[in-house]
Design a protein around this motif. Structure first.
Motif, mmCIF file in Angstrom:
data_model
loop_
_atom_site.group_PDB
_atom_site.id
_atom_site.type_symbol
_atom_site.label_atom_id
_atom_site.label_comp_id
_atom_site.label_asym_id
_atom_site.label_seq_id
_atom_site.Cartn_x
_atom_site.Cartn_y
_atom_site.Cartn_z
ATOM 1 N N ASP A 87 0.821 -1.214 0.000
ATOM 2 C CA ASP A 87 0.000 0.000 0.000
ATOM 3 C C ASP A 87 0.852 1.260 0.000
ATOM 4 N N HIS A 88 2.031 1.190 0.631
ATOM 5 C CA HIS A 88 2.919 2.349 0.739
ATOM 6 C C HIS A 88 4.351 1.901 0.436
ATOM 7 N N LEU A 89 5.126 2.776 -0.192
ATOM 8 C CA LEU A 89 6.485 2.455 -0.614
ATOM 9 C C LEU A 89 7.472 3.439 -0.008
ATOM 10 N N ILE A 90 8.582 2.921 0.537
ATOM 11 C CA ILE A 90 9.643 3.762 1.091
ATOM 12 C C ILE A 90 10.978 3.264 0.549
ATOM 13 N N ASP A 91 11.747 4.169 -0.031
ATOM 14 C CA ASP A 91 13.074 3.797 -0.532
ATOM 15 C C ASP A 91 14.018 3.578 0.649
ATOM 16 N N ALA A 92 14.762 2.477 0.610
ATOM 17 C CA ALA A 92 15.658 2.142 1.714
ATOM 18 C C ALA A 92 16.771 3.159 1.901
ATOM 19 N N SER A 93 17.030 3.983 0.882
ATOM 20 C CA SER A 93 18.082 5.003 0.990
ATOM 21 C C SER A 93 17.562 6.324 1.542
ATOM 22 N N ALA A 94 16.262 6.412 1.814
ATOM 23 C CA ALA A 94 15.683 7.657 2.339
ATOM 24 C C ALA A 94 16.242 7.949 3.732
ATOM 25 N N PRO A 95 16.505 9.230 4.045
ATOM 26 C CA PRO A 95 17.096 9.570 5.345
ATOM 27 C C PRO A 95 16.095 9.611 6.492
ATOM 28 N N ASP A 96 14.809 9.549 6.171
ATOM 29 C CA ASP A 96 13.781 9.783 7.198
ATOM 30 C C ASP A 96 12.806 8.621 7.291
ATOM 31 N N ILE A 97 13.314 7.397 7.272
ATOM 32 C CA ILE A 97 12.437 6.226 7.242
ATOM 33 C C ILE A 97 11.546 6.168 8.480
ATOM 34 N N ARG A 98 12.123 6.446 9.650
ATOM 35 C CA ARG A 98 11.308 6.417 10.870
ATOM 36 C C ARG A 98 10.129 7.374 10.752
ATOM 37 N N GLU A 99 10.397 8.609 10.327
ATOM 38 C CA GLU A 99 9.350 9.613 10.221
ATOM 39 C C GLU A 99 8.310 9.227 9.174
ATOM 40 N N ARG A 100 8.781 8.615 8.077
ATOM 41 C CA ARG A 100 7.849 8.199 7.024
ATOM 42 C C ARG A 100 6.883 7.140 7.553
ATOM 43 N N ILE A 101 7.403 6.167 8.290
ATOM 44 C CA ILE A 101 6.544 5.118 8.844
ATOM 45 C C ILE A 101 5.558 5.709 9.855
ATOM 46 N N LYS A 102 6.060 6.585 10.730
ATOM 47 C CA LYS A 102 5.194 7.175 11.755
ATOM 48 C C LYS A 102 4.101 8.035 11.129
ATOM 49 N N SER A 103 4.424 8.698 10.021
ATOM 50 C CA SER A 103 3.418 9.535 9.363
ATOM 51 C C SER A 103 2.284 8.700 8.778
ATOM 52 N N LEU A 104 2.557 7.417 8.551
ATOM 53 C CA LEU A 104 1.531 6.506 8.033
ATOM 54 C C LEU A 104 0.773 5.800 9.157
ATOM 55 N N GLY A 105 1.139 6.108 10.404
ATOM 56 C CA GLY A 105 0.446 5.525 11.549
ATOM 57 C C GLY A 105 1.290 4.581 12.377
ATOM 58 N N GLY A 106 2.564 4.396 12.002
ATOM 59 C CA GLY A 106 3.441 3.516 12.763
ATOM 60 C C GLY A 106 3.248 2.052 12.407
ATOM 61 N N ALA A 107 4.137 1.215 12.899
ATOM 62 C CA ALA A 107 4.112 -0.221 12.586
ATOM 63 C C ALA A 107 3.502 -1.013 13.730
ATOM 64 N N ASP A 108 2.568 -1.898 13.398
ATOM 65 C CA ASP A 108 2.064 -2.860 14.381
ATOM 66 C C ASP A 108 2.915 -4.132 14.358
#
Length: 335
Positions: free
Chosen positions: A200-221
């Motif tokens: 449903d959502h894609l994040i590039d592994a080279s992105a500097p803000d992976i934590r923030e990107r995940i949290k902006s989507l509601g965090g990981a269960d």
């Protein structure tokens, strides 16, 4: 190939096979001719049509895998082929039957003898390559997500290495189980593959803000981590209270930096998971999981993504695709 006969009585098997052999951990594997003996009691002889490569094979070459056999041995954890002979007192299987085998070793060859307990009949309509590719990658993800992490419909699942052999299956199975899937992979091509598998959502592994990107989507269960550091840290810090983190593998080369104090405060559970071990101490959930997966495959609900199909002679090229992380999905060797 040995000719089959309608009888299930054991008979002497005498034929040559080619096999990818490891003789020493400081020397490269070699392809050589071997004589295949008759199968022993509780075994069947299988003419191998497809052997699936796994990252574990690259570790076995250097003795770094947790279940590396003592040399000499034949590489290849999983395979699919046709039974050509039965050992004494074997029942429930027959010559000519198509089977998938989680062998642990011996899959990178043109034939071999394998325990009947590890043979799974291949349903009609499922090819050898797909059956070989299905077991470890899909089995790992399904058993980890359903049996260990207890993933629930509506939960948010983060998958690292989401275009790799097991990561891609975690995306696909997570989506089938009703999760909202966040895929992390390197580069647009790999992310597109994860998206096609249902992310449903894609994040590039080279992105500097992976934590923030995940949290902006509601965090990981639930986090399905097949990479290790540095991605683990970002995913861990983005995990919701009462979340579960599956430790699947360390393809990135670095072990996760677990922080027990943070786990305690957020009630986070870290779950170590090794699929193959269940065959030894608790095979029932593994067999039930595989039965579900083969039903799904026969119904067309899942389809293993095979990025490369190579002849057995190109086994080193196949291993290098995994070492350099250039493969997307499974690499299949066909004798």
């Amino acid at each position: 190939m040995t000719h089959t006969s309608p009888s299930n009585a054991p008979h002497t098997l005498a034929r040559k096979i080619r096999a990818c052999r490891v003789h020493a951990f400081d020397s490269p594997a070699t392809l050589e001719d071997l004589s295949l003996p008759s199968p022993e009691e509780g075994e069947v002889a299988v003419a191998i049509h497809a052997g699936a490569l796994n990252f574990a094979d690259t570790l076995m070459c250097t003795g770094k895998y947790q279940d590396t056999p003592k040399p000499p041995f034949t590489l290849g954890l999983e395979l699919a082929g046709q039974i050509t002979a039965l050992g004494p007192n074997v029942t429930g299987l027959s010559r000519g039957q198509r089977v998938a085998v989680f062998a642990g070793q011996g899959g990178l060859a043109s034939g071999g003898n394998f325990p009947t307990s590890r043979c799974i009949p291949i349903p009609d309509g499922l090819g050898y390559a797909e059956a070989a590719a299905l077991q470890i990658a899909y089995g790992t993800s399904h058993l980890a997500l359903s049996y260990k992490a207890r993933l629930q419909a509506g939960e948010r699942l983060v998958v690292t290495g989401a275009a790799g052999g097991v990561g891609l299956t975690a995306v696909e199975i997570g989506k089938l189980m009703g999760a909202e899937v966040i895929a992390i992979a390197r580069g647009d091509e790999k992310l597109a593959i994860a998206q096609k598998a249902g992310a449903d959502h894609l994040i590039d592994a080279s992105a500097p803000d992976i934590r923030e990107r995940i949290k902006s989507l509601g965090g990981a269960d639930v986090v399905y981590d097949a990479v290790g550091e540095p991605l683990f840290e970002a995913c861990f810090r983005a995990t919701n209270p009462d979340g579960r983190i599956l430790l699947i593998g360390f393809a990135g080369g670095n072990l996760p930096n677990l922080k027990p104090n943070h786990m305690l405060v957020k009630n986070i559970t870290a779950i170590g998971f090794y699929w193959g071990a269940y065959l030894k101490f608790n095979p029932a959930p593994l067999r039930a999981s595989l039965a579900t997966l083969f039903d799904w495959a026969a119904e067309g609900k899942i389809k293993p993504h095979i990025s490369h199909r190579l002849p057995l002679e190109q086994f080193e090229e196949g291993l290098d695709l995994l070492r350099t992380r250039k493969a997307t999905g499974k690499v299949i060797l066909e004798p």
